[in-house]
Scaffold this motif. Structure first.
Motif, PDB file in Angstrom:
ATOM      1  N   LEU A 216       8.725  21.359  -4.559  1.00 44.90           N
ATOM      2  CA  LEU A 216       8.631  20.577  -5.786  1.00 44.90           C
ATOM      3  C   LEU A 216       8.651  19.106  -5.376  1.00 44.90           C
ATOM      4  CD1 LEU A 216      11.045  22.421  -8.259  1.00 44.90           C
ATOM      5  CD2 LEU A 216       8.569  22.185  -8.482  1.00 44.90           C
ATOM      6  N   VAL A 217       7.556  18.393  -5.696  1.00 48.08           N
ATOM      7  CA  VAL A 217       7.379  17.042  -5.165  1.00 48.08           C
ATOM      8  C   VAL A 217       7.127  16.065  -6.315  1.00 48.08           C
ATOM      9  CG1 VAL A 217       6.039  15.584  -3.599  1.00 48.08           C
ATOM     10  CG2 VAL A 217       6.357  18.018  -3.078  1.00 48.08           C
ATOM     11  N   PRO A 218       7.916  14.984  -6.436  1.00 46.76           N
ATOM     12  CA  PRO A 218       7.645  13.961  -7.460  1.00 46.76           C
ATOM     13  C   PRO A 218       6.480  13.080  -7.027  1.00 46.76           C
ATOM     14  CG  PRO A 218       9.599  13.375  -6.191  1.00 46.76           C
ATOM     15  CD  PRO A 218       9.173  14.718  -5.690  1.00 46.76           C
ATOM     16  N   VAL A 219       5.517  12.894  -7.932  1.00 47.27           N
ATOM     17  CA  VAL A 219       4.314  12.124  -7.600  1.00 47.27           C
ATOM     18  C   VAL A 219       3.926  11.238  -8.774  1.00 47.27           C
ATOM     19  CG1 VAL A 219       3.461  13.974  -6.087  1.00 47.27           C
ATOM     20  CG2 VAL A 219       2.677  13.857  -8.475  1.00 47.27           C
ATOM     21  N   THR A 220       3.049  10.278  -8.481  1.00 48.49           N
ATOM     22  CA  THR A 220       2.378   9.477  -9.505  1.00 48.49           C
ATOM     23  C   THR A 220       0.906   9.858  -9.491  1.00 48.49           C
ATOM     24  OG1 THR A 220       3.922   7.642  -9.214  1.00 48.49           O
ATOM     25  CG2 THR A 220       1.822   7.164 -10.304  1.00 48.49           C
ATOM     26  N   ILE A 221       0.349  10.148 -10.650  1.00 46.88           N
ATOM     27  CA  ILE A 221      -1.064  10.526 -10.738  1.00 46.88           C
ATOM     28  C   ILE A 221      -1.919   9.268 -10.673  1.00 46.88           C
ATOM     29  CG2 ILE A 221      -2.817  11.686 -12.115  1.00 46.88           C
ATOM     30  CD1 ILE A 221      -0.588  13.517 -10.950  1.00 46.88           C
ATOM     31  N   THR A 222      -2.838   9.237  -9.703  1.00 42.41           N
ATOM     32  CA  THR A 222      -3.634   8.032  -9.450  1.00 42.41           C
ATOM     33  C   THR A 222      -5.076   8.132  -9.934  1.00 42.41           C
ATOM     34  OG1 THR A 222      -4.168   8.874  -7.238  1.00 42.41           O
ATOM     35  CG2 THR A 222      -2.246   7.419  -7.447  1.00 42.41           C
ATOM     36  N   GLY A 223      -5.570   9.342 -10.181  1.00 42.10           N
ATOM     37  CA  GLY A 223      -6.957   9.498 -10.605  1.00 42.10           C
ATOM     38  C   GLY A 223      -7.338  10.963 -10.621  1.00 42.10           C
ATOM     39  N   HIS A 224      -8.630  11.235 -10.577  1.00 39.10           N
ATOM     40  CA  HIS A 224      -9.096  12.623 -10.502  1.00 39.10           C
ATOM     41  C   HIS A 224     -10.498  12.638  -9.910  1.00 39.10           C
ATOM     42  CE1 HIS A 224     -11.995  12.492 -13.893  1.00 39.10           C
ATOM     43  NE2 HIS A 224     -11.136  11.659 -14.453  1.00 39.10           N
ATOM     44  N   ASN A 225     -10.895  13.813  -9.432  1.00 39.43           N
ATOM     45  CA  ASN A 225     -12.229  13.976  -8.849  1.00 39.43           C
ATOM     46  C   ASN A 225     -13.150  14.816  -9.725  1.00 39.43           C
ATOM     47  OD1 ASN A 225     -11.316  16.590  -8.547  1.00 39.43           O
ATOM     48  ND2 ASN A 225     -11.141  16.493  -6.310  1.00 39.43           N
ATOM     49  N   GLY A 226     -12.784  14.967 -10.987  1.00 41.84           N
ATOM     50  CA  GLY A 226     -13.563  15.783 -11.906  1.00 41.84           C
ATOM     51  C   GLY A 226     -13.052  17.204 -12.034  1.00 41.84           C
ATOM     52  N   LYS A 227     -12.361  17.661 -10.998  1.00 40.02           N
ATOM     53  CA  LYS A 227     -11.781  19.007 -11.015  1.00 40.02           C
ATOM     54  C   LYS A 227     -10.262  18.969 -10.936  1.00 40.02           C
ATOM     55  CE  LYS A 227     -15.718  21.400  -8.878  1.00 40.02           C
ATOM     56  NZ  LYS A 227     -16.153  22.257  -7.737  1.00 40.02           N
ATOM     57  N   HIS A 228      -9.752  18.125 -10.033  1.00 41.39           N
ATOM     58  CA  HIS A 228      -8.318  18.063  -9.801  1.00 41.39           C
ATOM     59  C   HIS A 228      -7.828  16.627  -9.936  1.00 41.39           C
ATOM     60  CE1 HIS A 228      -9.745  21.228  -6.732  1.00 41.39           C
ATOM     61  NE2 HIS A 228      -9.492  21.834  -7.879  1.00 41.39           N
ATOM     62  N   LEU A 229      -6.564  16.489 -10.255  1.00 41.38           N
ATOM     63  CA  LEU A 229      -5.927  15.182 -10.225  1.00 41.38           C
ATOM     64  C   LEU A 229      -5.680  14.764  -8.781  1.00 41.38           C
ATOM     65  CD1 LEU A 229      -3.274  15.814 -13.003  1.00 41.38           C
ATOM     66  CD2 LEU A 229      -5.273  14.308 -13.219  1.00 41.38           C
ATOM     67  N   THR A 230      -5.665  13.464  -8.541  1.00 39.89           N
ATOM     68  CA  THR A 230      -5.217  12.925  -7.257  1.00 39.89           C
ATOM     69  C   THR A 230      -3.873  12.252  -7.485  1.00 39.89           C
ATOM     70  OG1 THR A 230      -6.451  10.874  -7.642  1.00 39.89           O
ATOM     71  CG2 THR A 230      -7.552  12.610  -6.383  1.00 39.89           C
ATOM     72  N   MET A 231      -3.104  12.112  -6.403  1.00 38.21           N
ATOM     73  CA  MET A 231      -1.722  11.644  -6.597  1.00 38.21           C
ATOM     74  C   MET A 231      -1.235  10.853  -5.388  1.00 38.21           C
ATOM     75  SD  MET A 231       0.225  13.454  -4.337  1.00 38.21           S
ATOM     76  CE  MET A 231      -0.262  14.715  -3.168  1.00 38.21           C
ATOM     77  N   GLN A 232      -0.119  10.184  -5.603  1.00 39.08           N
ATOM     78  CA  GLN A 232       0.602   9.527  -4.526  1.00 39.08           C
ATOM     79  C   GLN A 232       2.050   9.993  -4.620  1.00 39.08           C
ATOM     80  OE1 GLN A 232       0.412   5.251  -4.597  1.00 39.08           O
ATOM     81  NE2 GLN A 232       1.634   4.998  -2.748  1.00 39.08           N
ATOM     82  N   VAL A 233       2.584  10.439  -3.486  1.00 36.30           N
ATOM     83  CA  VAL A 233       3.967  10.904  -3.463  1.00 36.30           C
ATOM     84  C   VAL A 233       4.906   9.730  -3.718  1.00 36.30           C
ATOM     85  CG1 VAL A 233       5.770  11.993  -2.069  1.00 36.30           C
ATOM     86  CG2 VAL A 233       3.394  12.784  -1.886  1.00 36.30           C
ATOM     87  N   LYS A 234       5.861   9.902  -4.612  1.00 34.76           N
ATOM     88  CA  LYS A 234       6.811   8.845  -4.921  1.00 34.76           C
ATOM     89  C   LYS A 234       7.836   8.735  -3.796  1.00 34.76           C
ATOM     90  CE  LYS A 234       8.509   8.568  -9.029  1.00 34.76           C
ATOM     91  NZ  LYS A 234       9.177   8.930 -10.307  1.00 34.76           N
ATOM     92  N   GLN A 235       8.208   7.526  -3.471  1.00 31.76           N
ATOM     93  CA  GLN A 235       9.227   7.306  -2.453  1.00 31.76           C
ATOM     94  C   GLN A 235      10.590   7.607  -3.031  1.00 31.76           C
ATOM     95  OE1 GLN A 235       8.538   6.508   0.786  1.00 31.76           O
ATOM     96  NE2 GLN A 235       6.426   6.817   0.113  1.00 31.76           N
ATOM     97  N   MET A 236      11.344   8.430  -2.330  1.00 37.74           N
ATOM     98  CA  MET A 236      12.682   8.805  -2.799  1.00 37.74           C
ATOM     99  C   MET A 236      13.646   7.649  -2.554  1.00 37.74           C
ATOM    100  SD  MET A 236      12.030  11.776  -3.923  1.00 37.74           S
ATOM    101  CE  MET A 236      13.666  12.412  -4.268  1.00 37.74           C
ATOM    102  N   ALA A 237      14.518   7.427  -3.523  1.00 35.36           N
ATOM    103  CA  ALA A 237      15.503   6.355  -3.377  1.00 35.36           C
ATOM    104  C   ALA A 237      16.501   6.697  -2.264  1.00 35.36           C
ATOM    105  CB  ALA A 237      16.245   6.164  -4.698  1.00 35.36           C
ATOM    106  N   ALA A 238      16.949   5.700  -1.545  1.00 37.47           N
ATOM    107  CA  ALA A 238      17.910   5.918  -0.468  1.00 37.47           C
ATOM    108  C   ALA A 238      19.235   6.372  -1.047  1.00 37.47           C
ATOM    109  CB  ALA A 238      18.101   4.626   0.342  1.00 37.47           C
ATOM    110  N   ALA A 239      19.911   7.244  -0.327  1.00 38.35           N
ATOM    111  CA  ALA A 239      21.190   7.777  -0.801  1.00 38.35           C
ATOM    112  C   ALA A 239      22.274   6.707  -0.718  1.00 38.35           C
ATOM    113  CB  ALA A 239      21.588   8.979   0.056  1.00 38.35           C
TER     114      ALA A 239
END
Length: 424
Positions: A401-424
């Protein structure tokens, strides 16, 4: 070959039952066998099953081929008459190890191949426990089987029998087992899932079952439902949609059409106004929810105006994931005796309705750009968002399970960028 191979067609319930079949066949000591779990929802599904059986025999000339599932239940003589088939089991028999121990030897007659009972005589669904769902990152749990309704186009009640529910405690036990095996997402499946509980003491509902699961198995990270009838949705289900973050914002509706006269001729229980009202209500409760739906194009007596009403309903309800079926007459159903449309016209309308669906899906993809999602990564380099939209997830670990930001799509699927996890 050695061992037991299972070839599965059709719905998520079949996928779940294939795991039960594999376990029961292995328990019975079956070896060098191919189990074909068929679907009967369309004539094309039956054709594909027959094709797969012939291919399996060519590739495995010495294996035992056992055919089961809905098509085997409704067209048992068809499959028993195939030279490639060694035995035919009914939908009830396929889930019992005794059925595999009692299989006939090679070279028997078509009549001796058959192990198919009267499915309408089955009054209960025994809980079936599985350890995993082969090839899937999400786990399915059967909560219900069969259907008490008799839609005029549908053969499935004759393959599955009348509606019967799995007791709530057994569903909870199965969920605990699957979560313990590492599954973070559970999908509740059934033939007519929203009829769940009508045959159980106290008549619990599907919504109450889902609430109970999330309370008693807090380790469930994500919970989904398979196809539902919106007209049967209960208060508990609406509560979950509104208030429970672990209940995923995606519903797949059994709409079938959008013209009121055709809906009546289909013997559906909802009107087009009911469908619009349901879509409006769930969006008010959960604005990010996405809707899928099954719709049939080219039903007998469908006029051009009626077809346009169906397309308009898909647009009005904002169906992002539209599954279109060209009408397929199933022998023995009332619709098969109605005046049929030309097959070319049926295929043309199905293509046009799919084009409507493609436009709605493109709009849905556009609307998700910039949103923050938590995706569940599949085994094939793709992933699903909470609202069941596909994301290109190449390079990410399956089952994560990965938190991401949706950046666009290619007509079939969304594209994304993985969100940086905050430091503990």
């Amino acid at each position: 070959m050695s061992g037991v191979e299972v070839i599965t067609f059709g719905c998520r319930l079949n996928t779940y039952e294939s795991e039960v079949m594999r376990a029961e066949a292995e328990k019975a000591g079956l070896n060098n066998a191919i189990l074909v779990n068929t679907c009967a929802v369309t004539g094309e599904a039956v054709r594909q099953a027959r094709q797969a059986i012939r291919r399996a025999r060519r590739d495995n000339p010495h294996a035992r081929i056992i055919v089961t599932g809905c098509a085997a239940q409704t067209e048992k003589e068809t499959f028993a008459g195939m030279a490639e088939v060694d035995a035919v089991l009914g939908n009830e028999e396929k889930l019992k190890s005794a059925s595999y121990r009692a299989l006939p030897d090679f070279g028997v007659s078509a009549e001796e191949k058959l192990r198919v009972n009267d499915i309408m005589s089955v009054r209960a669904t025994a809980p079936q426990m599985v350890k995993h769902i082969d090839g899937h990152v999400r786990a399915f749990i059967q909560v219900q089987n069969g259907c008490d309704h008799r839609c005029t186009f549908c053969i499935i009640p004759y393959g599955r029998g009348n509606s019967r529910s799995v007791p709530m405690g057994a569903v909870v036990d199965q969920a605990r087992k699957l979560v313990g095996a590492g599954y973070c997402e559970i999908v509740l499946t059934g033939v007519d899932a929203t009829s769940y509980g009508a045959d159980l003491p106290g008549t619990p509902t599907l919504g109450l079952l889902a609430k109970t699961l999330l309370k008693q198995v807090p380790e469930i990270r994500r919970l989904r439902l398979s196809s539902i009838d919106g007209i049967e949705a209960d208060k508990h289900l609406f509560d979950l949609i509104a208030d429970e973050a672990r209940f995923m914002p995606h519903l797949h509706l059994s709409l079938q059409h959008g013209d009121d006269l055709i809906l009546k001729r289909m013997k559906r229980r909802h009107s087009s106004a009911d469908a619009r009202a349901f879509a409006d209500q769930v969006r008010r409760l959960r604005p990010e929810i996405s809707l899928g739906a099954d719709m049939i194009a080219g039903f007998p007596t469908e006029t051009e105006e009626m077809f346009e009403n169906a397309a308009r309903l898909a647009e009005d309800c904002g169906i992002a994931h539209l599954h279109v079926f060209p009408y397929s007459p199933r022998p023995g159903t009332p619709a098969a005796r109605m005046p049929q449309l030309d097959r070319g016209l049926v295929k043309d309308r199905a293509a046009r309705l799919r084009a409507v669906g493609a436009t709605l899906y493109a709009q849905h993809l556009e609307g998700m750009i910039g949103s923050e999602q938590t995706i569940l990564v599949e085994n094939n380099g793709l992933a699903h968002t909470e609202n069941f939209t596909l994301v290109d997830a190449a390079g990410l670990k399956a089952r994560a399970l990965v938190p991401v930001t949706i950046t666009g799509h290619n007509g079939k699927h969304l594209t994304m960028q993985v969100k940086q996890m905050a430091a503990a």
